[in-house]
Design a protein around this motif. Sequence first.
Motif, mmCIF file in Angstrom:
data_model
loop_
_atom_site.group_PDB
_atom_site.id
_atom_site.type_symbol
_atom_site.label_atom_id
_atom_site.label_comp_id
_atom_site.label_asym_id
_atom_site.label_seq_id
_atom_site.Cartn_x
_atom_site.Cartn_y
_atom_site.Cartn_z
ATOM 1 N N MET A 131 0.826 -1.205 0.000
ATOM 2 C CA MET A 131 0.000 0.000 0.000
ATOM 3 C C MET A 131 0.866 1.262 0.000
ATOM 4 O O MET A 131 0.575 2.217 -0.728
ATOM 5 C CB MET A 131 -0.924 0.004 1.213
ATOM 6 C CG MET A 131 -1.775 1.261 1.325
ATOM 7 S SD MET A 131 -2.826 1.303 2.793
ATOM 8 C CE MET A 131 -4.123 0.216 2.275
ATOM 9 N N LYS A 132 1.906 1.288 0.809
ATOM 10 C CA LYS A 132 2.790 2.461 0.851
ATOM 11 C C LYS A 132 3.388 2.747 -0.517
ATOM 12 O O LYS A 132 3.458 3.899 -0.965
ATOM 13 C CB LYS A 132 3.919 2.243 1.871
ATOM 14 C CG LYS A 132 3.571 2.597 3.288
ATOM 15 C CD LYS A 132 4.727 2.353 4.230
ATOM 16 C CE LYS A 132 5.932 3.206 3.874
ATOM 17 N NZ LYS A 132 7.046 3.009 4.815
ATOM 18 N N HIS A 133 3.830 1.693 -1.188
ATOM 19 C CA HIS A 133 4.433 1.857 -2.510
ATOM 20 C C HIS A 133 3.399 2.370 -3.503
ATOM 21 O O HIS A 133 3.668 3.295 -4.284
ATOM 22 C CB HIS A 133 5.010 0.522 -2.985
ATOM 23 C CG HIS A 133 5.654 0.588 -4.333
ATOM 24 N ND1 HIS A 133 6.902 1.147 -4.538
ATOM 25 C CD2 HIS A 133 5.219 0.176 -5.559
ATOM 26 C CE1 HIS A 133 7.203 1.080 -5.824
ATOM 27 N NE2 HIS A 133 6.200 0.495 -6.461
ATOM 28 N N ALA A 134 2.199 1.799 -3.478
ATOM 29 C CA ALA A 134 1.150 2.207 -4.421
ATOM 30 C C ALA A 134 0.680 3.630 -4.151
ATOM 31 O O ALA A 134 0.310 4.363 -5.080
ATOM 32 C CB ALA A 134 -0.025 1.238 -4.336
ATOM 33 N N ALA A 135 0.704 4.046 -2.873
ATOM 34 C CA ALA A 135 0.216 5.376 -2.500
ATOM 35 C C ALA A 135 1.072 6.495 -3.089
ATOM 36 O O ALA A 135 0.604 7.635 -3.204
ATOM 37 C CB ALA A 135 0.166 5.496 -0.975
ATOM 38 N N ILE B 12 -5.251 5.233 -3.414
ATOM 39 C CA ILE B 12 -4.563 4.408 -2.420
ATOM 40 C C ILE B 12 -3.929 5.289 -1.355
ATOM 41 O O ILE B 12 -3.869 4.905 -0.178
ATOM 42 C CB ILE B 12 -3.516 3.499 -3.090
ATOM 43 C CG1 ILE B 12 -4.201 2.603 -4.118
ATOM 44 C CG2 ILE B 12 -2.801 2.644 -2.054
ATOM 45 C CD1 ILE B 12 -5.339 1.763 -3.556
ATOM 46 N N ALA B 13 -3.465 6.474 -1.732
ATOM 47 C CA ALA B 13 -2.941 7.412 -0.733
ATOM 48 C C ALA B 13 -4.035 7.778 0.273
ATOM 49 O O ALA B 13 -3.789 7.854 1.485
ATOM 50 C CB ALA B 13 -2.403 8.654 -1.415
ATOM 51 N N GLU B 14 -5.250 7.980 -0.238
ATOM 52 C CA GLU B 14 -6.376 8.282 0.651
ATOM 53 C C GLU B 14 -6.683 7.084 1.552
ATOM 54 O O GLU B 14 -6.934 7.237 2.754
ATOM 55 C CB GLU B 14 -7.603 8.646 -0.174
ATOM 56 C CG GLU B 14 -8.836 8.969 0.662
ATOM 57 C CD GLU B 14 -10.067 9.222 -0.183
ATOM 58 O OE1 GLU B 14 -11.118 9.557 0.398
ATOM 59 O OE2 GLU B 14 -9.998 9.066 -1.425
#
Length: 230
Positions: free
Chosen positions: A126-130, A136-138
């Motif tokens: 998730m961190k990488h995709a955000a 995904i950041a949201e």
Amino acid sequence: MSKVSKRRTYDASGRQRRALETQERVLDVARRLFAERGYAETTLDAIASEAGVATPTVYAAFQSKRGVLSALLHRLVSGAPGGTPLLQMPGPRAIAAEPDPRRMLAMFVQDVTGVQARVMPMYEVMKHAARTDDEIAELFGKMQQYRYGNLETIPKQLAVLGALREGLTIEDAARTLWVVTSPEARQLLCGQAGWSLEHYQAWLEDVLVQTLLAPAPSSSTAGRNRRTRS
């Protein structure tokens, strides 16, 4: 005499069970594909195909790939099928019911490190995709808020027990928990510094006791108090 027709009673329990089993299978496949390929490179079609279901079935259950990731994270946090809220699980409920503050923190450390172990691989996905995906950041921000809300229950309970260190607000105590129990902190200490899980757990428990709890009276102070009362 006319026959009275009997209406068959519809039992939805079997259908619900099968739907839950399908969702669990989809989440297991998504967990593997997200870890192997990354979030952006994994499609709903690929998840559905490997789970042995139609893509519309995945859409119906999760609405989107973001929905799959969100449901997967909640599933990993709780450790139970269906994504039961963490605070309703037996471990956190036992922690909330524990009257001894030090014992409560020891139980919390055991529980939270189990959550970390389940969540960390998808947390990194998730961190990488955000970094490149606003949705995904949201979602990442919402998961952090969810984690903070769960952790805030610990200092609140310490305050109820009269064990929270004097001058320490519940908010500051919760922020401390939020930082020291973060996946990032564990990765630094266990992944980079080479600590064992046991070393990390002992350190975490000591930090929480020293930071959150009111200091225990020294033996000399306790002796003076006893003489004063007598």
